[in-house]
Design an enzyme around this catalytic site. Structure first.
Site, PDB file in Angstrom:
ATOM      1  N   SER A  95       0.819  -1.219   0.000  1.00  0.00           N
ATOM      2  CA  SER A  95       0.000   0.000   0.000  1.00  0.00           C
ATOM      3  C   SER A  95       0.852   1.268   0.000  1.00  0.00           C
ATOM      4  CB  SER A  95      -0.873  -0.009   1.258  1.00  0.00           C
ATOM      5  OG  SER A  95      -1.410   1.272   1.490  1.00  0.00           O
ATOM      6  N   GLU A 130       0.213   3.655   1.690  1.00  0.00           N
ATOM      7  CA  GLU A 130       0.274   4.123   3.078  1.00  0.00           C
ATOM      8  C   GLU A 130       1.667   3.905   3.680  1.00  0.00           C
ATOM      9  OE1 GLU A 130      -2.070   5.626   5.472  1.00  0.00           O
ATOM     10  OE2 GLU A 130      -2.697   6.279   3.498  1.00  0.00           O
ATOM     11  N   TYR A 157      -1.736   0.155  10.614  1.00  0.00           N
ATOM     12  CA  TYR A 157      -1.972  -0.506   9.320  1.00  0.00           C
ATOM     13  C   TYR A 157      -0.734  -0.392   8.436  1.00  0.00           C
ATOM     14  CZ  TYR A 157      -3.602  -0.979   4.481  1.00  0.00           C
ATOM     15  OH  TYR A 157      -3.730  -1.342   3.158  1.00  0.00           O
TER      16      TYR A 157
HETATM   17  P1  NAP Z   1     -11.336  -4.792   1.692  1.00  0.00           P
HETATM   18  O1  NAP Z   1     -12.497  -4.455   0.829  1.00  0.00           O
HETATM   19  O2  NAP Z   1     -11.291  -4.293   3.085  1.00  0.00           O
HETATM   20  O3  NAP Z   1     -11.196  -6.392   1.693  1.00  0.00           O
HETATM   21  C1  NAP Z   1     -10.400  -7.062   2.642  1.00  0.00           C
HETATM   22  C2  NAP Z   1     -10.637  -8.544   2.504  1.00  0.00           C
HETATM   23  O4  NAP Z   1      -9.862  -9.251   3.492  1.00  0.00           O
HETATM   24  C3  NAP Z   1     -12.104  -8.982   2.736  1.00  0.00           C
HETATM   25  O5  NAP Z   1     -12.401 -10.035   1.850  1.00  0.00           O
HETATM   26  C4  NAP Z   1     -12.055  -9.494   4.180  1.00  0.00           C
HETATM   27  O6  NAP Z   1     -13.082 -10.414   4.493  1.00  0.00           O
HETATM   28  C5  NAP Z   1     -10.696 -10.186   4.156  1.00  0.00           C
HETATM   29  N1  NAP Z   1     -10.184 -10.491   5.495  1.00  0.00           N
HETATM   30  C6  NAP Z   1     -10.056  -9.649   6.548  1.00  0.00           C
HETATM   31  N2  NAP Z   1      -9.543 -10.319   7.611  1.00  0.00           N
HETATM   32  C7  NAP Z   1      -9.350 -11.600   7.213  1.00  0.00           C
HETATM   33  C8  NAP Z   1      -8.866 -12.773   7.850  1.00  0.00           C
HETATM   34  N3  NAP Z   1      -8.461 -12.751   9.122  1.00  0.00           N
HETATM   35  N4  NAP Z   1      -8.792 -13.930   7.140  1.00  0.00           N
HETATM   36  C9  NAP Z   1      -9.203 -13.962   5.849  1.00  0.00           C
HETATM   37  N5  NAP Z   1      -9.701 -12.889   5.186  1.00  0.00           N
HETATM   38  C10 NAP Z   1      -9.767 -11.720   5.874  1.00  0.00           C
HETATM   39  O7  NAP Z   1      -9.971  -4.316   0.998  1.00  0.00           O
HETATM   40  P2  NAP Z   1      -9.682  -3.927  -0.531  1.00  0.00           P
HETATM   41  O8  NAP Z   1      -9.927  -2.485  -0.709  1.00  0.00           O
HETATM   42  O9  NAP Z   1     -10.341  -4.917  -1.408  1.00  0.00           O
HETATM   43  O10 NAP Z   1      -8.108  -4.118  -0.577  1.00  0.00           O
HETATM   44  C11 NAP Z   1      -7.510  -5.383  -0.891  1.00  0.00           C
HETATM   45  C12 NAP Z   1      -6.110  -5.419  -0.342  1.00  0.00           C
HETATM   46  O11 NAP Z   1      -5.345  -4.350  -0.918  1.00  0.00           O
HETATM   47  C13 NAP Z   1      -5.995  -5.229   1.159  1.00  0.00           C
HETATM   48  O12 NAP Z   1      -4.879  -5.984   1.594  1.00  0.00           O
HETATM   49  C14 NAP Z   1      -5.697  -3.742   1.328  1.00  0.00           C
HETATM   50  O13 NAP Z   1      -5.024  -3.511   2.536  1.00  0.00           O
HETATM   51  C15 NAP Z   1      -4.816  -3.520   0.115  1.00  0.00           C
HETATM   52  N6  NAP Z   1      -4.829  -2.171  -0.444  1.00  0.00           N
HETATM   53  C16 NAP Z   1      -6.003  -1.563  -0.745  1.00  0.00           C
HETATM   54  C17 NAP Z   1      -5.996  -0.314  -1.344  1.00  0.00           C
HETATM   55  C18 NAP Z   1      -7.271   0.389  -1.723  1.00  0.00           C
HETATM   56  O14 NAP Z   1      -7.223   1.601  -1.967  1.00  0.00           O
HETATM   57  N7  NAP Z   1      -8.398  -0.316  -1.823  1.00  0.00           N
HETATM   58  C19 NAP Z   1      -4.769   0.307  -1.643  1.00  0.00           C
HETATM   59  C20 NAP Z   1      -3.588  -0.371  -1.336  1.00  0.00           C
HETATM   60  C21 NAP Z   1      -3.619  -1.615  -0.752  1.00  0.00           C
HETATM   61  P3  NAP Z   1     -14.569  -9.890   4.952  1.00  0.00           P
HETATM   62  O15 NAP Z   1     -15.281  -9.550   3.673  1.00  0.00           O
HETATM   63  O16 NAP Z   1     -15.098 -11.074   5.653  1.00  0.00           O
HETATM   64  O17 NAP Z   1     -14.341  -8.688   5.828  1.00  0.00           O
HETATM   65  O1  F7E Z   2      -9.064   7.991   4.090  1.00  0.00           O
HETATM   66  C1  F7E Z   2      -9.504  11.364   5.439  1.00  0.00           C
HETATM   67  C2  F7E Z   2      -8.571  10.421   6.173  1.00  0.00           C
HETATM   68  O2  F7E Z   2     -10.028   5.860   4.973  1.00  0.00           O
HETATM   69  C3  F7E Z   2      -8.577   8.891   3.131  1.00  0.00           C
HETATM   70  C4  F7E Z   2      -7.294   2.044   2.390  1.00  0.00           C
HETATM   71  O3  F7E Z   2      -7.830   1.359   1.281  1.00  0.00           O
HETATM   72  O4  F7E Z   2      -6.108   3.550   0.953  1.00  0.00           O
HETATM   73  C5  F7E Z   2      -7.048   3.490   2.003  1.00  0.00           C
HETATM   74  O5  F7E Z   2      -6.565   4.185   3.139  1.00  0.00           O
HETATM   75  C6  F7E Z   2      -8.321  10.239   3.785  1.00  0.00           C
HETATM   76  C7  F7E Z   2      -7.519  10.166   5.094  1.00  0.00           C
HETATM   77  O6  F7E Z   2      -8.404   5.828   3.015  1.00  0.00           O
HETATM   78  C8  F7E Z   2     -12.769  10.938   6.934  1.00  0.00           C
HETATM   79  O7  F7E Z   2      -8.055  11.017   7.359  1.00  0.00           O
HETATM   80  C9  F7E Z   2     -11.471  12.579   6.383  1.00  0.00           C
HETATM   81  O8  F7E Z   2      -6.548  11.183   5.138  1.00  0.00           O
HETATM   82  O9  F7E Z   2     -10.670   6.639   2.648  1.00  0.00           O
HETATM   83  P1  F7E Z   2      -9.645   6.533   3.697  1.00  0.00           P
HETATM   84  P2  F7E Z   2      -6.872   5.727   3.410  1.00  0.00           P
HETATM   85  O10 F7E Z   2      -6.620   5.983   4.843  1.00  0.00           O
HETATM   86  O11 F7E Z   2      -6.124   6.569   2.433  1.00  0.00           O
HETATM   87  C10 F7E Z   2      -4.824   2.995   1.249  1.00  0.00           C
HETATM   88  C11 F7E Z   2      -3.958   3.108   0.029  1.00  0.00           C
HETATM   89  C12 F7E Z   2      -4.900   1.630   1.816  1.00  0.00           C
HETATM   90  O12 F7E Z   2      -4.002   0.821   1.634  1.00  0.00           O
HETATM   91  C13 F7E Z   2      -5.989   1.373   2.805  1.00  0.00           C
HETATM   92  O13 F7E Z   2      -6.241  -0.024   2.934  1.00  0.00           O
HETATM   93  O14 F7E Z   2      -9.575  10.798   4.121  1.00  0.00           O
HETATM   94  N1  F7E Z   2     -10.845  11.442   6.034  1.00  0.00           N
HETATM   95  N2  F7E Z   2     -12.659  12.308   6.943  1.00  0.00           N
HETATM   96  C14 F7E Z   2     -11.628  10.399   6.355  1.00  0.00           C
HETATM   97  N3  F7E Z   2     -11.452   9.076   6.182  1.00  0.00           N
HETATM   98  C15 F7E Z   2     -12.467   8.250   6.595  1.00  0.00           C
HETATM   99  N4  F7E Z   2     -12.325   6.917   6.409  1.00  0.00           N
HETATM  100  N5  F7E Z   2     -13.600   8.752   7.183  1.00  0.00           N
HETATM  101  C16 F7E Z   2     -13.807  10.078   7.374  1.00  0.00           C
HETATM  102  O15 F7E Z   2     -14.832  10.484   7.912  1.00  0.00           O
END
Ligand code: NAP
Ligand code: F7E
Length: 331
Positions: free
Chosen positions: A127, A129, A150
């Site tokens: 990520s 992050e 995270y």
């Molecule tokens: P998501 O919607 O939160 O999906 C997470 C998945 O992990 C869900 O299927 C969840 O199951 C499963 N999971 C959680 N705990 C588990 C456990 N203990 N054992 C088995 N499965 C488990 O995340 P996403 O947005 O699709 O992201 C996919 C991956 O990319 C994650 O690793 C995330 O950290 C990473 N990532 C995401 C982003 C982004 O912007 N979306 C960016 C960079 C990296 P449930 O459905 O049961 O909760």
């Molecule tokens: O926050 C601000 C918050 O939770 C984005 C995950 O998929 O992308 C995701 O992480 C920004 C942050 O995503 C609220 O403080 C303001 O600065 O949508 P987010 P994230 O933290 O960028 C990365 C790449 C991953 O890997 C992660 O798994 O928005 N913000 N107000 C808020 N965020 C949330 N959630 N809720 C608010 O009310």
């Protein structure tokens, strides 16, 4: 010969797009599903997939025996490890759980792979992050400076993935993905929280939207495009890490403005600050330099930021309309 893929996190946003993509390419797809008290709730993103070649298997990335058993039975060609506790804000509240699932989960997967299918290609969902406060734009050479439990867990998982490549010669890769969204995004992430609120406010069901840091800037792309990048990474002849993003940043405020405008509303009348949504430490400015992926993989995002916001608003308005229609039939 038909390829077999194993996806952890298949019920999540990315897992569902990736499963669809791999099925469309003729793969047999096995997805790891964790136990839930309401299974229909955890599989809503997979409802459209009616395929003999798609199989769900119960397991958990905190449970090594289940990982070993499934990988031994499936003998996958490709493993996409997407499972994680992926909510950055929540990770401050459940730091140990996040380290266990998001950090150690990767170690358990790699150990299981090494034991029963060391020749499988492995994708780690790293990520942006991990970059935290490192200067933008961020690329594969930018140092990590994680700012949340995270991000710390993802940095551990990332380094472990690199180490298994170097130590054991395994085909392990990390995709360092910047934020990617879609109508299937979890409701607690800021984009989906905003687009759901736009729909509810427009329908007269919600008065205000309470948010935290509006100044944070992110590089937001479309999740479907990013699933394609994951697949491309595993088709390379050599295992390498890639930054995946659009190269364009927008603030949370920009997202609000565009989403409310899409529904003919002025965001300033509805968005309020609630310090409860501020994080103990946040990440201010992430924007990708995806030139390596563009040059080596030929990957490019297809959906623009404006199209993404419009599609998410449209989808949430439609969902709410259907929900209200169903409710009125019940009366
Ligand atoms: P998501 O919607 O939160 O999906 C997470 C998945 O992990 C869900 O299927 C969840 O199951 C499963 N999971 C959680 N705990 C588990 C456990 N203990 N054992 C088995 N499965 C488990 O995340 P996403 O947005 O699709 O992201 C996919 C991956 O990319 C994650 O690793 C995330 O950290 C990473 N990532 C995401 C982003 C982004 O912007 N979306 C960016 C960079 C990296 P449930 O459905 O049961 O909760
Ligand atoms: O926050 C601000 C918050 O939770 C984005 C995950 O998929 O992308 C995701 O992480 C920004 C942050 O995503 C609220 O403080 C303001 O600065 O949508 P987010 P994230 O933290 O960028 C990365 C790449 C991953 O890997 C992660 O798994 O928005 N913000 N107000 C808020 N965020 C949330 N959630 N809720 C608010 O009310």
């Amino acid at each position: 010969m038909q390829k077999r893929a194993f996806i952890t996190g298949v019920s999540g946003q990315d897992g569902s797009y990736l499963a669809e993509l791999l099925l469309s390419k003729g793969y047999e797809v096995h997805g790891l599903l964790r136990r839930s008290s309401s299974p229909q709730h955890s599989t809503w993103r997979l409802e459209g997939i009616l395929q003999d070649r798609f199989k769900l298997r119960y397991g958990d990335v905190t449970d090594s025996p289940s990982l070993l058993r499934h990988l031994e039975e499936v003998q996958p060609d490709e493993v996409y490890h997407l499972a994680a506790q992926s909510d950055v804000g929540v990770s401050f509240r459940v730091a140990e759980h996040t380290a266990n699932v998001t950090g150690l989960g990767t170690l358990r997967m790699l150990e299981a792979l090494r034991a029963v299918c060391p020749g499988a290609k492995f994708y780690q969902a790293s990520s942006s992050e991990m970059f935290g406060v490192s200067s933008p734009p961020q690329n594969e050479n930018t140092p990590f400076h994680p700012r949340s439990p995270y991000a710390c867990a993802k940095a551990y998982a990332h380094h472990t993935t690199v180490n298994y490549r170097e130590a054991y010669g395994m085909f392990t890769t990390s995709g360092i993905l910047f934020n990617h969204e879609s109508p299937r995004r979890g409701e607690n992430f800021v984009t989906r929280k905003i687009t759901r609120a736009v729909a509810a406010i427009q329908a007269g069901l919600q008065e205000y939207l309470y948010l935290g840091n509006l100044d944070a800037r992110r590089d937001w792309g479309f999740a479907g495009d990013y699933a394609e990048a994951m697949w491309m990474m595993l088709q390379s002849s050599e295992p390498e890490d890639f930054v995946i993003g659009t190269g364009e940043a927008h603030s949370v405020r920009d997202f609000c403005e565009l989403a409310f405008t899409e529904a003919g509303l002025d965001w300033q009348n509805y968005v309020r600050h609630d310090p409860a949504h501020d994080r103990p430490s946040d990440v201010d400015y992430l924007v990708a330099d995806p030139s390596k992926a563009q040059q080596k993989l030929g990957w490019k995002p297809q959906m623009s930021f404006g199209e993404l916001v419009a599609e998410m608003v449209r989808s949430d308005r439609e969902r709410l309309r259907r929900f209200l229609e169903n409710e009125s039939h019940k009366k």
